[in-house]
Each structure stands twice: as structure tokens, then as C-alpha cells.
Design a protein around this motif. Sequence first.
Motif, PDB file in Angstrom:
ATOM      1  N   LYS A 165      79.851  52.654  33.825  1.00 23.51           N
ATOM      2  CA  LYS A 165      79.445  53.775  33.551  1.00 23.51           C
ATOM      3  C   LYS A 165      78.955  53.922  31.848  1.00 23.51           C
ATOM      4  O   LYS A 165      77.755  54.344  31.318  1.00 23.51           O
ATOM      5  N   ALA A 166      79.716  53.322  31.008  1.00 20.70           N
ATOM      6  CA  ALA A 166      79.681  53.186  29.792  1.00 20.70           C
ATOM      7  C   ALA A 166      78.281  52.291  29.432  1.00 20.70           C
ATOM      8  O   ALA A 166      77.717  52.818  28.107  1.00 20.70           O
ATOM      9  N   THR A 167      77.992  51.207  29.984  1.00 24.01           N
ATOM     10  CA  THR A 167      76.941  50.496  29.721  1.00 24.01           C
ATOM     11  C   THR A 167      75.682  50.840  30.441  1.00 24.01           C
ATOM     12  O   THR A 167      74.813  50.169  30.617  1.00 24.01           O
ATOM     13  N   ASP A 168      75.900  52.294  31.033  1.00 26.01           N
ATOM     14  CA  ASP A 168      74.522  52.731  31.782  1.00 26.01           C
ATOM     15  C   ASP A 168      74.145  52.065  32.920  1.00 26.01           C
ATOM     16  O   ASP A 168      73.220  52.080  33.596  1.00 26.01           O
ATOM     17  N   GLN A 169      75.088  51.181  33.546  1.00 25.65           N
ATOM     18  CA  GLN A 169      74.629  50.303  34.629  1.00 25.65           C
ATOM     19  C   GLN A 169      74.499  51.302  35.916  1.00 25.65           C
ATOM     20  O   GLN A 169      73.619  51.211  36.883  1.00 25.65           O
ATOM     21  N   LEU A 170      75.325  52.517  36.079  1.00 28.16           N
ATOM     22  CA  LEU A 170      75.289  53.278  37.014  1.00 28.16           C
ATOM     23  C   LEU A 170      73.971  54.194  36.960  1.00 28.16           C
ATOM     24  O   LEU A 170      73.448  54.381  37.581  1.00 28.16           O
ATOM     25  N   SER A 171      73.635  54.522  35.575  1.00 27.10           N
ATOM     26  CA  SER A 171      72.611  55.417  35.503  1.00 27.10           C
ATOM     27  C   SER A 171      71.210  54.532  35.801  1.00 27.10           C
ATOM     28  O   SER A 171      70.346  54.917  36.211  1.00 27.10           O
ATOM     29  N   SER A 172      71.194  53.235  35.300  1.00 26.26           N
ATOM     30  CA  SER A 172      70.099  52.482  35.557  1.00 26.26           C
ATOM     31  C   SER A 172      69.994  52.077  37.314  1.00 26.26           C
ATOM     32  O   SER A 172      68.709  52.229  37.598  1.00 26.26           O
ATOM     33  N   MET A 173      70.884  52.142  37.779  1.00 28.43           N
ATOM     34  CA  MET A 173      70.936  52.056  39.299  1.00 28.43           C
ATOM     35  C   MET A 173      70.195  53.229  39.902  1.00 28.43           C
ATOM     36  O   MET A 173      69.508  53.230  40.751  1.00 28.43           O
ATOM     37  N   GLU A 174      70.745  54.351  39.297  1.00 32.42           N
ATOM     38  CA  GLU A 174      70.009  55.749  39.748  1.00 32.42           C
ATOM     39  C   GLU A 174      68.718  55.452  39.635  1.00 32.42           C
ATOM     40  O   GLU A 174      67.691  56.049  40.579  1.00 32.42           O
ATOM     41  N   MET A 175      68.141  55.011  38.466  1.00 34.55           N
ATOM     42  CA  MET A 175      66.616  55.263  38.086  1.00 34.55           C
ATOM     43  C   MET A 175      66.058  54.039  38.938  1.00 34.55           C
ATOM     44  O   MET A 175      64.652  54.157  39.069  1.00 34.55           O
ATOM     45  N   MET A 176      66.736  53.074  39.704  1.00 31.08           N
ATOM     46  CA  MET A 176      66.184  52.161  40.456  1.00 31.08           C
ATOM     47  C   MET A 176      65.933  52.849  41.819  1.00 31.08           C
ATOM     48  O   MET A 176      65.722  52.121  42.715  1.00 31.08           O
ATOM     49  N   ALA A 177      66.348  54.031  42.001  1.00 28.03           N
ATOM     50  CA  ALA A 177      66.547  54.735  43.306  1.00 28.03           C
ATOM     51  C   ALA A 177      67.605  54.087  44.307  1.00 28.03           C
ATOM     52  O   ALA A 177      67.309  53.890  45.323  1.00 28.03           O
ATOM     53  N   VAL A 178      68.539  53.755  43.817  1.00 31.16           N
ATOM     54  CA  VAL A 178      69.678  53.497  44.392  1.00 31.16           C
ATOM     55  C   VAL A 178      70.815  54.104  44.034  1.00 31.16           C
ATOM     56  O   VAL A 178      70.999  54.253  42.759  1.00 31.16           O
TER      57      VAL A 178
END
Lengths: 260, 268, 161
Positions: free
Chosen positions: A123-136
Motif C-alpha cells: 500500500k505504501a509503495t502504491d502497488q495496490l493503487s497501481s494495480m487498481e489503475m491497471m484494472a485489476v
Amino acid sequence: MIGFIARLGTAGIHVCEAIGRSGWLLVRSIIRKPNFRHGFPALIEQIYSEGVLSLVIILVSGLFIGMVVSLQGYNVLEKFGTTPALGQLLALSITRELGPVVSAILFAGRAGSALTAEIGLMKATDQLSSMEMMAVDPLHRVIAPRFWGGFFSVPILATIFTTIAIYGGYLVGVHWLGVDNGAFWSGMQSNVDFRIDIVNGIIKSIVFGFAITWIAIFQGYDCVPTAEGISRATTRTVVYSSLVILGLDFVLTAMMMGGW
Amino acid sequence: MTENFVTIRNLHFYYRDHVIFDGVDLDIPRGKITAIMGPSGTGKTTLLRLIGAQLTPDQGSVDVDGQAIHHLSRSALYQARRKMGMLFQSGALFTNLSVFDNVAFPIREHYRLPESMIYTLVLLKLEAVGLRGARHLMPSELSGGMARRVALARALALDPQLIMYDEPFTGQDPITMGVLVKLIKTINNTLGTTSIIVSHDVPETASIADYIYLLADGKVIGHGSPETLQQSSAENVNQFLKGLPDGPVPFNYPCNTLTDDLFEEDRP
Amino acid sequence: MGKQRYTDFIVGLFMMAGIAAFVFLAIKVSGLTTFSESGTYRVKAAFTNIGDLKVRAPVTIAGVKIGRVTAIDLNPQDFKAVITMEIDNASDHIPTDSTANIFTAGLLGANYISIAPGFDETFLKNGGEIENTNQALILQNLIGQLLFSLKNPDKNTKESS
């Protein structure tokens, strides 16, 4: 005084909010149609990192706990001249209580904390957000396999723990202290009930596994995404899990003894 | 097909008690590079998250490619997000996957392709950012600039129509900055994607942007092509673009006067 | 993909270890299906008092376990406890005049049935009954008798003389 009551109220509201959020997280993560193509390999990977990698600590502690229960039990039973009852004492205390509880607490310390830290760091390194933006959806791709991995691992670990603890107790009782081998096993078999002792022990560990992984994923997903926030969340996972395990153990035991 | 890929009208957004956006109107033209600039803490990243519908505005509308993005159903939103790529400030690479698997991740998630085709696709994307040779490395073995380039390759993996760059130049050495500036420009030209750059690095952004929006205090304080903005006479625009320490945005954090603080009664 | 295969393999082993542990607990610890292999036959025995003998208590000959108690019922006519036990087919040469005793393992341990073999030429069959039984030694009764005889030493000596 009024300030104190107000603070108490605020704390209560926060607790309720957290419970609500964690329930909602769980519902959104696990209620959906299963995706075998991505979900299954991810689940296997999580069972590996949560279950298989916890095996060493489970085996070692199980062996020693069985050995020490056997040693202590022998010393007490010897005073009454009933050392053949050692097998029964060992098997009952381990299958009913020590096996599920100790393995669950060890799992919370070994795998639950790692789960929280991993999710928090993602979460802190935006991995969750970036996954969301990849439509996953990260709830399905990251949270759900971790939840199920823990859910399946804990009962397996508890069963292995119980077995190895009884074996450790057998080593000390029969091979070292010289309790009769036949009396040890037959005393155990005639007093341990499959349904009441073994199955109930496994039911306990299933409930504990559910609770630990739920707490761990929620603390990771809900943490403040900073170094301090993650360390606090990790601590909370271990503390809350241990308390919940002990509390649930009492409730479950009461329910099981009450003929449930 | 509308001319603007993203249209934002009367956007209001509050974070707890803070007003982040107080009536913002923005148009992101199709196929152009649009820069959104402003001092730190003006919610530039928040704006990107609003466009990607990771956050919901308190008021106002955000249209992406003609769709009101916040009123889509969940599955439609996930479809719409496939048209977007986002480059996060930190890169946000998956630390447990290699460079190759990171770039392959979105492709594997969304399409059922044979491994050989994925290999080709990933190598082409990595070639575009010049890191084909680094495909076996893990993210921890990459420098910050390389990680950002890999993240860019990953953002390009689904061939998006819109790419959002979140502070792409921050904390990079001049060479890496040059590389990234060139990459963003090339990608925009060759693929015809719409690009949004959020940044406060004035010269680099001004050199590639077609249009610049300046945000401050939750409002658009100026917009226009880089040249027009440079010649703007508005005080706050000037302060930001020229980097003056004091001006409409004060040097001091709002507080009492120094004399008051020094002679305050409860001072230690 | 090699790494994935390795993980799959290890997880498979892990699950098999879990199942093996479960089977161990079921068979070796709770004695769920100890005698199912060679088959068993049922024998009854009536006792005046069974103490705290429980279902699934072991049945032994010379200390070796040969079966277990499967049911405990009360005969309403003569108020005797009727014990049904399952005995392993391997020990099918128990003479009909054998004696069934209820013993306690250790001083305070669990009760079990011990069969002292007789000398008859006919053997117990399925549905047979052991006629000779000795009731359980109830510790409380023994202590009661002991206390009684200690309190009244004179009476005791008179009676015995």
C-alpha cells in the motif's frame, strides 16, 4: 469526567468503525466467483509462503511442548502411581487445547505479522493503487489469496503440531521415563474421542485461522502507509490475534462442553 | 468522438476538513501533452486519482472519453481503466516480480495469450524504454530512474489511450530527466496517446507540454501554452514559474508575528 | 515456470503431511478404527457393579489389548450392568468358563476389563456370554469398610475369633 466519557465514546465509535470496515473488506475480497486461472496459482503460492514456511517453527515448538508436557505430567502422575495415564493426559491436553492454540499463536507471529507488513508495504509503495489503475482489483488479486492461504494453512499446521507434540511426549514418556508402551497408547485411545477431541480441536484451529488472517489482512490494508504506521499495524496484528485466539478458545470450549 | 479526452467541470473535493479542490474546470485535449503544475500540496496527485476514479469528488463531474467516470458500474469502470495507464511517482513496481513479469502482469491479467506472444509484447515494450537488457533483474536491483522507465513500460503494456505521469521528474539526476523527457515526448508522438503530466519541475515540463494548467489553493490560477504563461503578468503565476521565494504564496507558514511569539506569556 | 512447479510440489507434500497427521490422530490417538481389519465378534458379560467403566474401555487378556467395550446397558430385571464388548477375531480361542474382571489401571486410573482364561474346551462365539464375572473394586467401598473396621476393632476381633 464528561471529557473522559466523551473519549470513551469516541474510542467506541472508532472500534465499531474498524469492525465495520474490516467486515466490508472481507466481504468484498472473498465473495465473488472464483477465478481458477489466476486464483489457484496465487493460492498455492500463499499456502507455500504462509504454511510451508511456518512449518519449521511449528515442528520444533510442537516437539518441545509435547516433551515438556510429558515430563511435567509424569512427575505429577508418579505421585499417585498412575503413570500409565500419561498418554491420556498428553493426548487430551494437546488435541483439545495446546495444539490449536499454540500453533495459532505461532502462526500469528510468524505469518500474520508478515502478511500485514507485506500488504502495508504494498500500500505504501502504491502497488495496490497501481494495480487498481491497471484494472485489476487488488482485493481479488492480493487480499483474497492471502486470506485463503492462511485459512487453509492453519488447520494443517495445527494437525501437524498436534501429531508431532504427541510424538515428542511419546519419546519422553516411553523411551526416556519408561512408561509402558502399550498402556501409553491404549490409555490414549480409550480416552480420546475422535469427534469430541480431534474434530473439535480442528474446528478450533479453523476458526483461529479465519480470525488471524482476517485481522492480518485488515491491519495491512487499513494501515497508515508510513514506516511507523506499518510497524504499528504489524504489532497490532500479533497482539489482537493472540488476544482473539485466547478469547475465542474460551468461547469455543464453552460451546463444545455445552454439548454443541 | 469529442475533442477533449478528459473534461472536468466544477470539481469540488474535500479531504477531512481541508478543501483540496474548490471549483476546478479542466480540459485535456486528445493526443496532446497537458501539464498540471502547482506547488506541493495542491492536490495534483489527487486530481489524477479523481480521473482514475480511485477517489470520488464531492461535487462536479469528471468525464473520461465521453463517459462520466464516477457514475459507471464497477465492471464498466474496470473496462474504462484499461484505457488508462498511470506512472506512479515511486514507480510502484511489484517487488516480488522480475522486470519482465512486471511488464507482463497487466497483459496476463486481462488477456489469455500464449507465453511466446507475451514474450514478444513485453520485449517490445521494454525496448521502447531502452531496458530490454534489464528484463531478468528484480525491482530492488534497479536505480530510481530505471524503475520509473520499467513502470512506464508496464503502463504502456495495455496500449492505453491516456497516460498519467505523476511527478515523473522528481528526484532524478539531469541525465535521467533528459531520458524521461525524451521518452514522454516520443511515446506521445508515436502512439498518439493523450498525456497528463503532473509536475513542479518547470523547465522540463514546459519543454514538452502543449498546454499547462497552474493550480494553487484549489483553483486554476492560470492556463495556456508554455509561452503565454511565461509572459503572464499575474503575480502568482510568475512566482511559481520563476521560483521566487516570496510572493502571493508566503515564505512563512501562516502564524502570529515573530514579536508575538517571542513575547508570548506561556513561552518556556 | 520451474519455480512454480517446485512450489506446487512442496505445497502438495505439505498437504499430504497434513492428511497423514490427521490419519495418525484418528487411528493411533483416538483409536477410531483399530480392529476393523481382521473383523471382530461380540461377547456379553453381566456385572453387579461396573464402577466407572466407560464405553471404549479396553478389554485385555494378560495385559494385552484384544478388544474394547462397545455398549453398557442395565438389565431392568436383575439390575445388573450388561457390558457388550467387541473382541478381535485374532483371539477367538477364549474358553467359555473364563472370568471377566473389572480392574483399575494404577490406583486412580481408568477402568478396563481383564479376562482371565478358563480351561474349557469350548470357546466363546459371536453373541456368547461370559458367565463368571467379578464386579469392580470400588475404592470408596473399600475405604468405607476399612474405616468401619478401624472404628470398631473389638467387634471386628470378636467376629473374626
